[in-house]
Design a protein around this motif. Structure first.
Motif, PDB file in Angstrom:
ATOM      1  N   VAL A  24      38.658 -15.378  11.075  1.00  0.00           N
ATOM      2  CA  VAL A  24      37.703 -14.321  10.100  1.00  0.00           C
ATOM      3  C   VAL A  24      36.259 -14.918  10.247  1.00  0.00           C
ATOM      4  O   VAL A  24      35.078 -14.128  10.645  1.00  0.00           O
ATOM      5  CB  VAL A  24      38.054 -14.440   8.604  1.00  0.00           C
ATOM      6  N   LEU A  25      36.022 -16.417  10.246  1.00  0.00           N
ATOM      7  CA  LEU A  25      34.660 -16.795  10.260  1.00  0.00           C
ATOM      8  C   LEU A  25      33.878 -16.432  11.508  1.00  0.00           C
ATOM      9  O   LEU A  25      32.825 -16.212  11.839  1.00  0.00           O
ATOM     10  CB  LEU A  25      34.574 -18.402   9.979  1.00  0.00           C
ATOM     11  N   ASN A  26      34.973 -16.607  12.575  1.00  0.00           N
ATOM     12  CA  ASN A  26      34.352 -16.180  13.945  1.00  0.00           C
ATOM     13  C   ASN A  26      34.134 -14.603  14.421  1.00  0.00           C
ATOM     14  O   ASN A  26      33.312 -14.552  15.280  1.00  0.00           O
ATOM     15  CB  ASN A  26      35.314 -16.718  14.938  1.00  0.00           C
ATOM     16  N   ASN A  27      34.367 -14.187  13.341  1.00  0.00           N
ATOM     17  CA  ASN A  27      34.344 -12.412  13.596  1.00  0.00           C
ATOM     18  C   ASN A  27      33.623 -11.970  12.367  1.00  0.00           C
ATOM     19  O   ASN A  27      33.733 -10.686  11.989  1.00  0.00           O
ATOM     20  CB  ASN A  27      35.597 -12.081  13.644  1.00  0.00           C
ATOM     21  N   SER A  28      32.596 -12.706  11.760  1.00  0.00           N
ATOM     22  CA  SER A  28      31.916 -12.396  10.752  1.00  0.00           C
ATOM     23  C   SER A  28      31.258 -11.004  11.007  1.00  0.00           C
ATOM     24  O   SER A  28      30.645 -10.331  10.082  1.00  0.00           O
ATOM     25  CB  SER A  28      31.020 -13.340   9.975  1.00  0.00           C
ATOM     26  N   ASP A  29      30.606 -10.904  12.079  1.00  0.00           N
ATOM     27  CA  ASP A  29      29.849  -9.774  12.265  1.00  0.00           C
ATOM     28  C   ASP A  29      30.654  -8.414  12.415  1.00  0.00           C
ATOM     29  O   ASP A  29      30.197  -7.304  11.908  1.00  0.00           O
ATOM     30  CB  ASP A  29      29.032  -9.951  13.923  1.00  0.00           C
ATOM     31  N   ASP A  54      37.862 -24.823   1.734  1.00  0.00           N
ATOM     32  CA  ASP A  54      36.699 -24.902   1.428  1.00  0.00           C
ATOM     33  C   ASP A  54      35.908 -26.053   2.292  1.00  0.00           C
ATOM     34  O   ASP A  54      34.580 -25.770   2.645  1.00  0.00           O
ATOM     35  CB  ASP A  54      36.827 -25.864  -0.077  1.00  0.00           C
ATOM     36  N   PHE A  55      36.608 -27.045   2.929  1.00  0.00           N
ATOM     37  CA  PHE A  55      35.953 -28.141   3.928  1.00  0.00           C
ATOM     38  C   PHE A  55      35.490 -27.162   4.941  1.00  0.00           C
ATOM     39  O   PHE A  55      34.341 -27.461   5.721  1.00  0.00           O
ATOM     40  CB  PHE A  55      36.888 -29.072   4.231  1.00  0.00           C
ATOM     41  N   MET A  56      36.329 -26.231   5.435  1.00  0.00           N
ATOM     42  CA  MET A  56      35.994 -25.426   6.535  1.00  0.00           C
ATOM     43  C   MET A  56      34.867 -24.511   6.502  1.00  0.00           C
ATOM     44  O   MET A  56      33.950 -24.389   7.107  1.00  0.00           O
ATOM     45  CB  MET A  56      37.162 -24.420   7.249  1.00  0.00           C
ATOM     46  N   LEU A  57      34.737 -23.803   5.194  1.00  0.00           N
ATOM     47  CA  LEU A  57      33.575 -23.097   4.967  1.00  0.00           C
ATOM     48  C   LEU A  57      32.429 -23.771   4.689  1.00  0.00           C
ATOM     49  O   LEU A  57      31.343 -23.284   5.350  1.00  0.00           O
ATOM     50  CB  LEU A  57      33.975 -22.265   3.776  1.00  0.00           C
ATOM     51  N   LYS A  58      32.180 -24.711   4.326  1.00  0.00           N
ATOM     52  CA  LYS A  58      31.005 -25.551   4.152  1.00  0.00           C
ATOM     53  C   LYS A  58      30.609 -26.283   5.659  1.00  0.00           C
ATOM     54  O   LYS A  58      29.503 -26.309   5.835  1.00  0.00           O
ATOM     55  CB  LYS A  58      31.226 -26.799   3.149  1.00  0.00           C
ATOM     56  N   HIS A  62      29.208 -21.447   5.432  1.00  0.00           N
ATOM     57  CA  HIS A  62      29.642 -20.293   4.832  1.00  0.00           C
ATOM     58  C   HIS A  62      29.863 -20.662   3.282  1.00  0.00           C
ATOM     59  O   HIS A  62      30.588 -20.102   2.825  1.00  0.00           O
ATOM     60  CB  HIS A  62      31.008 -19.590   5.357  1.00  0.00           C
ATOM     61  N   SER A  63      29.081 -21.434   2.813  1.00  0.00           N
ATOM     62  CA  SER A  63      29.053 -21.732   1.314  1.00  0.00           C
ATOM     63  C   SER A  63      29.024 -20.734   0.371  1.00  0.00           C
ATOM     64  O   SER A  63      29.348 -20.653  -0.714  1.00  0.00           O
ATOM     65  CB  SER A  63      28.033 -22.863   1.151  1.00  0.00           C
ATOM     66  N   ASP A  64      28.471 -19.405   1.190  1.00  0.00           N
ATOM     67  CA  ASP A  64      28.029 -18.428   0.289  1.00  0.00           C
ATOM     68  C   ASP A  64      29.424 -17.487  -0.146  1.00  0.00           C
ATOM     69  O   ASP A  64      29.503 -16.710  -0.940  1.00  0.00           O
ATOM     70  CB  ASP A  64      27.268 -17.469   0.871  1.00  0.00           C
ATOM     71  N   VAL A  65      30.590 -17.778   0.816  1.00  0.00           N
ATOM     72  CA  VAL A  65      31.866 -17.073   0.589  1.00  0.00           C
ATOM     73  C   VAL A  65      32.418 -17.702  -0.685  1.00  0.00           C
ATOM     74  O   VAL A  65      32.685 -18.919  -0.592  1.00  0.00           O
ATOM     75  CB  VAL A  65      32.674 -17.410   1.758  1.00  0.00           C
ATOM     76  N   VAL A  66      32.664 -17.010  -1.593  1.00  0.00           N
ATOM     77  CA  VAL A  66      33.682 -17.159  -2.739  1.00  0.00           C
ATOM     78  C   VAL A  66      35.189 -17.614  -2.480  1.00  0.00           C
ATOM     79  O   VAL A  66      35.805 -16.935  -1.767  1.00  0.00           O
ATOM     80  CB  VAL A  66      33.570 -16.112  -4.031  1.00  0.00           C
ATOM     81  N   LYS A 308      34.775 -37.242   5.926  1.00  0.00           N
ATOM     82  CA  LYS A 308      33.887 -36.211   6.512  1.00  0.00           C
ATOM     83  C   LYS A 308      33.853 -35.847   7.830  1.00  0.00           C
ATOM     84  O   LYS A 308      33.640 -34.692   8.292  1.00  0.00           O
ATOM     85  CB  LYS A 308      32.467 -36.486   5.923  1.00  0.00           C
ATOM     86  N   GLU A 309      34.348 -37.066   8.770  1.00  0.00           N
ATOM     87  CA  GLU A 309      34.603 -36.285  10.113  1.00  0.00           C
ATOM     88  C   GLU A 309      35.880 -36.673  10.688  1.00  0.00           C
ATOM     89  O   GLU A 309      36.906 -37.265  10.158  1.00  0.00           O
ATOM     90  CB  GLU A 309      33.717 -37.544  11.049  1.00  0.00           C
TER      91      GLU A 309
END
Length: 442
Positions: A24-29, A54-58, A62-66, A308-309
């Motif tokens: 989904v993130l790779n195809n956000s366009d 949540d870790f992936m989004l940040k 993509h922190s704006d995604v709820v 974190k890593e």
């Protein structure tokens, strides 16, 4: 630009969820999103997955995604645009029972094939019909893109109870097969236009046209398959059970060299060989619990501990991309071609009209447009398919009618079962094991 979409993942705690979210993130366009909702009746699994997503989004900006996780269907489905369904009713513990009960009696122990698949089907029908009911109540305009297995059985059940629902049933196995063949023999799968027919996990390729080469490459692939064993693709690297499956694909192609088979056909064509090689005490369910499931828990614990890593440890494969491509094809009216599970209605001209089959289809804003094969299929394939279709329909009858007799007929007719005696023994054990999940049969 389309409005941003709300996506609900039914079975949000699944180990496949990160792959879907990554796609989904790779195809956000093509698939812009405002919200992701994880719905699962297992709150702990869902909580772990929410931490990972949540870790992936940040991490990817993509922190704006709820993001939300819930066990409440009203919260999960109200107003959503797409539902990606990948539920597993009973979880891996019930899968383990399915596999081991069958193997104990000398039958194929597999999650979607044989009597283990039928046990899973009886559980899955109720779970998926519940999900579809929620969507109809809370988001009637949403599209359901379904990965829940066994696909042919659950598709038939949904068709009967919700004939007008906006739902697409798909399996990524054909893509996995094509990727593996292309990687092994030096082709580019993106150049392929494949023709395939069958039931879910029960089919054959008839043509693989390569646009870059301007010809059908299936004859040369068959020649390669019969002379050299394939290695699993990167996303299954190190998984011996998948390597064994692709080894059997070569065996099947040598014995029946007119078509390329789906590798799941080994469970129906060579059940004795499969059982001989199986470990009755450590099945595929155990491998998954000790592999993907354990890995997911470890990632969640790392995030809780503030690491974190080097947290994410997934091999995504094509699973997530396939379902996202379907969503974008609907959203943008792309009319892309997929292998989908649909009512036959003449797509395979010499097979019963009401069979649920897997054939090529185009997907656009109005849904699925199956492709007719035009030519009759061979009697060998037709005979195998007709018996399996009848068995699956009898199983769905058993679910809706609460019929022990129909269940026994279904178990007896399953292509992996040698006699009614053993079918009855296994059915009775499956009923006892599935008291919490199956309808009462009488």
């Amino acid at each position: 630009m389309n409005k941003k979409q709300i996506i609900t993942i039914a079975g949000g705690g699944s180990t496949y969820t990160p792959g879907i979210i990554q796609a989904v993130l790779n195809n956000s366009d093509r698939l812009p999103i405002s919200e992701i909702r994880l719905y699962d009746i297992d709150g702990k699994r869902n909580e772990d997955m929410a931490l990972i997503i949540d870790f992936m989004l940040k991490k990817e900006g993509h922190s704006d995604v709820v993001l939300s996780s819930t066990e409440n269907p009203k919260e999960a489905f109200t107003g959503c645009d797409f539902v990606f369904s990948q539920i597993r009713v009973g979880g891996m513990k019930m899968r383990e029972k399915d596999e081991k009960i069958a193997l104990k009696h000398g039958l194929v122990g597999q999650e979607t094939c044989g009597l283990g698949g039928f046990a899973y089907g009886m559980r899955s029908m109720g779970g998926l019909l519940e999900i579809v009911g929620y969507v109809q109540e809370y988001a009637p305009e949403a599209w359901i893109l379904n990965y829940t297995n066994p696909e042919s059985i659950v598709s038939e059940a949904v068709r009967r109870q919700f004939p007008g629902i906006k739902m697409i049933n798909a399996c990524d196995m054909t893509i996995s097969i094509e990727e593996t063949i292309a990687d092994n023999y030096g082709y580019d799968r993106k150049e392929w236009v494949s023709t395939y027919y069958g039931l879910n996990h029960f089919g054959w390729y008839t043509e693989i046209y390569d646009k870059s080469l301007g010809r059908d490459v299936m004859p040369e692939i068959i020649e390669k398959l019969t002379s050299q064993t394939m290695k699993v693709a990167d996303f299954n690297e190190g998984d011996q059970s998948w390597q064994d499956a692709f080894n059997m694909m070569s065996v099947m192609t040598k014995d029946f060299p007119t078509h390329i088979p789906n590798n799941y056909l080994e469970y129906y064509l060579y059940p004795d060989m499969v059982v001989e090689e199986a470990d009755k005490n450590y099945t595929r369910a155990n491998m998954v619990m000790d592999g993907r499931e354990k890995n997911t828990k470890e990632m969640a614990e790392k995030i809780r501990s503030g690491v974190k890593e080097d947290v994410l440890n997934f091999n995504f494969g094509e699973h997530g991309q396939y379902i996202v491509d379907m969503a974008t094809s609907i959203l943008n009216d792309e009319h892309r071609r997929f292998m989908l599970i649909v009512p036959n209605r003449g797509a395979i001209p010499n097979l019963r009209e009401d069979a649920v089959v897997e054939v090529p289809a185009y997907v656009g804003a109005t849904g699925v447009e199956p492709i007719s094969l035009r030519q009759p299929i061979p009697d060998f394939h037709k005979g195998l398919m007709e018996a399996q279709v009848a068995a699956e329909k009898l199983l769905v009858d058993a679910y809706f009618e609460g019929s022990y007799q129909k269940a026994l007929q279904a178990f007896t007719l399953n292509q992996s079962v040698p006699s009614a005696r053993v079918a009855k023994i296994v059915l009775d054990e499956m009923i006892e094991a599935n008291k919490e999940y199956w309808p009462e049969l009488s």
